[in-house]
Each structure stands twice: as structure tokens, then as C-alpha cells.
Enzyme design. Structure first.
Site, PDB file in Angstrom:
ATOM      1  N   HIS A 143       0.868  -1.186   0.000  1.00  0.00           N
ATOM      2  CA  HIS A 143       0.000   0.000   0.000  1.00  0.00           C
ATOM      3  C   HIS A 143       0.897   1.226   0.000  1.00  0.00           C
ATOM      4  O   HIS A 143       1.717   1.414   0.896  1.00  0.00           O
ATOM      5  CB  HIS A 143      -0.920   0.020   1.219  1.00  0.00           C
ATOM      6  CG  HIS A 143      -1.915   1.145   1.187  1.00  0.00           C
ATOM      7  ND1 HIS A 143      -3.189   1.008   0.684  1.00  0.00           N
ATOM      8  CD2 HIS A 143      -1.802   2.446   1.561  1.00  0.00           C
ATOM      9  CE1 HIS A 143      -3.830   2.159   0.764  1.00  0.00           C
ATOM     10  NE2 HIS A 143      -3.011   3.047   1.292  1.00  0.00           N
ATOM     11  N   CYS A 144       0.729   2.073  -1.009  1.00  0.00           N
ATOM     12  CA  CYS A 144       1.595   3.241  -1.176  1.00  0.00           C
ATOM     13  C   CYS A 144       0.833   4.514  -0.809  1.00  0.00           C
ATOM     14  O   CYS A 144      -0.144   4.868  -1.486  1.00  0.00           O
ATOM     15  CB  CYS A 144       2.094   3.331  -2.622  1.00  0.00           C
ATOM     16  SG  CYS A 144       3.150   4.768  -2.925  1.00  0.00           S
TER      17      CYS A 144
END
Length: 289
Positions: A143-144
Site C-alpha cells: 500500500h503506497c
């Protein structure tokens, strides 16, 4: 509880969970701030490049060429970021691990399925649950917060292109900064090299140089890391967990085609082109362990 009996591969394009079926957006405060800050940095770079580096330059042709090139790179980076942020990364529908849904999806009762207890969904092989998106993501890499989204099966291409174009932009800015600085000194045209006062110009250039150096290095490393993972058909989570699960691996060329496009062409580096993963057609066996 929201129950969605449709297979996840039917959820194309954008999805806004949970009530709309046409838009995807993760409502995470930290991610929204980071994604907004990313756009601010790109806009700041455009402002400084045009007003400080190119407009006062005595070399008109050089300034025009680099101005056009920079705008192309920045546009491609922003489009890549937009699509990475607002594209469904491969989310599995919530609440489909019910007998009624499995019957509609034509699952056989003798098959062994893995069910996610957090989002109550049938979990496909190599999928992982994201606590921020609150969904299981097919081939989730990580997850960025910079794109406020998971990087998964369907938006991996756009994330890779985003890091690639930001890296090129940063290298281009470093070159233009050096050229502008040394050309003004060598030609002794420092008086005509400033749109602002020397102090303001120096501050703006220094901030731009530091930004380009830091984010250029970060995105270059990230881009190389992602390309290595694609070639080896291994996600970031699988690398961290050192997952040695035996699944069918394909050749490196096929891995690239799966992410960027079925045919080798300039569409591979275009964020306007939809990757194969977005149009992927799967069957229920993807859920079977």
C-alpha cells in the site's frame, strides 16, 4: 454487511466502496495528504523550471526544447499518478464468502476455498488483505501512501510508470539546473538570468535541486525494484515473507506482457493505455487453493 456476489474481475475501471460502482477512491487521511503533496511538488517543479530556468535563459532553442520535454514528462507522470490512485488495484468483493454467493458463482462444494475473516470474502491465491483499503487485493505488492492506494494486479503498470517518469523528470531538472547555473556564470550574463532577485532565485533553485535529488533517487530505486519483481513474478509482500509457495511461473517476457500489454510497443510506456491486468478474464479456479 455489504454483500457483493459478482466475481471481482467484473469490477472494471473505478469503484468507490461501498455504495458506488464506478469510482475507486481510498478514504485515508494520510494517503490523501501524501498524494496531494506529490501533486504540489510536481506543480512547484513546473513553476520553477519555467520561470527560473527556462524563461530567462539566453539560449532560446535550448530552452524551448527542454521546456517541451519537461512538460511531456510531467504530464505523463501526473497521468500515471492519477490512474494509479483512482484505479481499482484488484479488490475482491466484500462479503461474497456466503453459500448464496458461492452458489451463484457456480463453485463446487468439494473444492477447498480460503475465506478472509476480515472482509468476509473468498480469497484468491496470492491475494492479501489491506487494512487501509479494507479489502483483499489480488497480487498485492504494497500500500503506497504517495498514490493513496494499494499497488496490485490492475494498477501496477501505472505505479511503475509514475516512478519511471518522476525519475526522468528529476534527472532532467538536475541537468537543466546545472546548465543554467554554469551558462550564466561562463557567459557573464547573470543580470539577464534572473526573473526574480538573486536571493529568491537561489532559494527556488536550491529547493528544486534538493527535491529532484531526493525524489529522483527514491523513485529510481523503487522503479528498479518493481521491475525486478515483475520479471521474477514476485510481489513485495512475497519477497518480505520469503514465500516459497509453488505456483505456476511464466517467462520474464510473459510477465512483462501481463503487466504492460500483450504486444511490445510504445503503449508499454503510455499511462493512457490500459494494461492487460485491467481487462484480465479469470475463472473461479483462481479462488481455489
Amino acid at each position: 454487511m455489504i454483500v457483493d456476489c459478482q466475481p471481482f474481475w467484473l469490477h472494471f475501471g473505478f469503484v468507490w466502496p461501498p455504495s458506488f460502482n464506478f469510482f475507486w477512491f481510498v478514504k485515508d487521511g494520510c494517503g490523501i495528504v501524501c498524494a496531494t503533496f506529490t501533486w504540489i511538488l510536481i506543480i512547484y517543479a513546473q513553476f520553477v523550471v519555467i520561470t527560473v530556468l527556462l524563461h530567462p535563459s539566453p539560449y532560446t532553442n535550448h530552452a524551448l526544447f527542454n521546456g517541451v520535454l519537461f512538460e511531456i514528462l510531467s504530464t505523463l507522470a501526473m497521468v500515471s499518478h492519477f490512474r494509479a490512485m483512482f484505479s481499482d488495484p484488484g479488490a475482491v468483493p466484500r462479503g461474497n464468502a456466503t453459500p448464496e454467493c458461492m452458489e451463484k458463482m457456480n463453485f463446487k462444494t468439494d473444492k477447498i476455498l480460503y475465506k478472509c475473516p476480515k472482509c468476509v470474502s473468498i480469497k484468491p491465491e496470492r491475494a492479501h488483505h489491506c487494512s487501509i483499503c479494507q479489502r483483499c487485493i489480488e497480487k498485492m505488492d504494497h500500500h503506497c501512501p504517495w498514490v493513496n492506494n494499494c499497488v496490485g494486479e490492475r494498477n501496477l503498470k501505472y505505479f511503475v510508470l509514475f516512478t519511471f517518469y518522476i525519475c526522468l523528470m528529476s534527472c532532467h531538472v538536475i541537468y537543466m539546473s546545472g546548465f543554467h547555473f554554469f551558462s550564466c556564470i561562463s557567459t557573464r550574463l547573470s543580470g539577464s538570468c534572473f526573473n526574480f532577485t538573486p536571493a529568491i532565485t537561489s532559494f527556488l533553485m536550491m529547493m528544486l535541486f534538493v527535491e529532484s535529488l531526493l525524489f529522483g533517487l527514491f523513485t529510481c530505486i523503487m522503479c528498479i525494484s518493481q521491475m525486478s519483481a515483475i520479471l521474477n513474478d514476485e510481489t513485495g509482500i512475497e519477497q518480505l515473507k520469503r514465500d516459497k509457495t509453488k505456483y505456476c511461473r511464466t517467462s520474464r517476457v510473459k510477465n512483462l506482457k501481463r503487466v504492460f500489454g500483450s504486444k511490445i510497443s510504445f503503449a508499454w510506456i503510455s499511462p493512457f493505455h490500459t494494461s492487460n491486468a485491467t481487462e484480465i478474464s479469470l475463472d473461479n479456479n483462481m479462488y481455489i487453493i
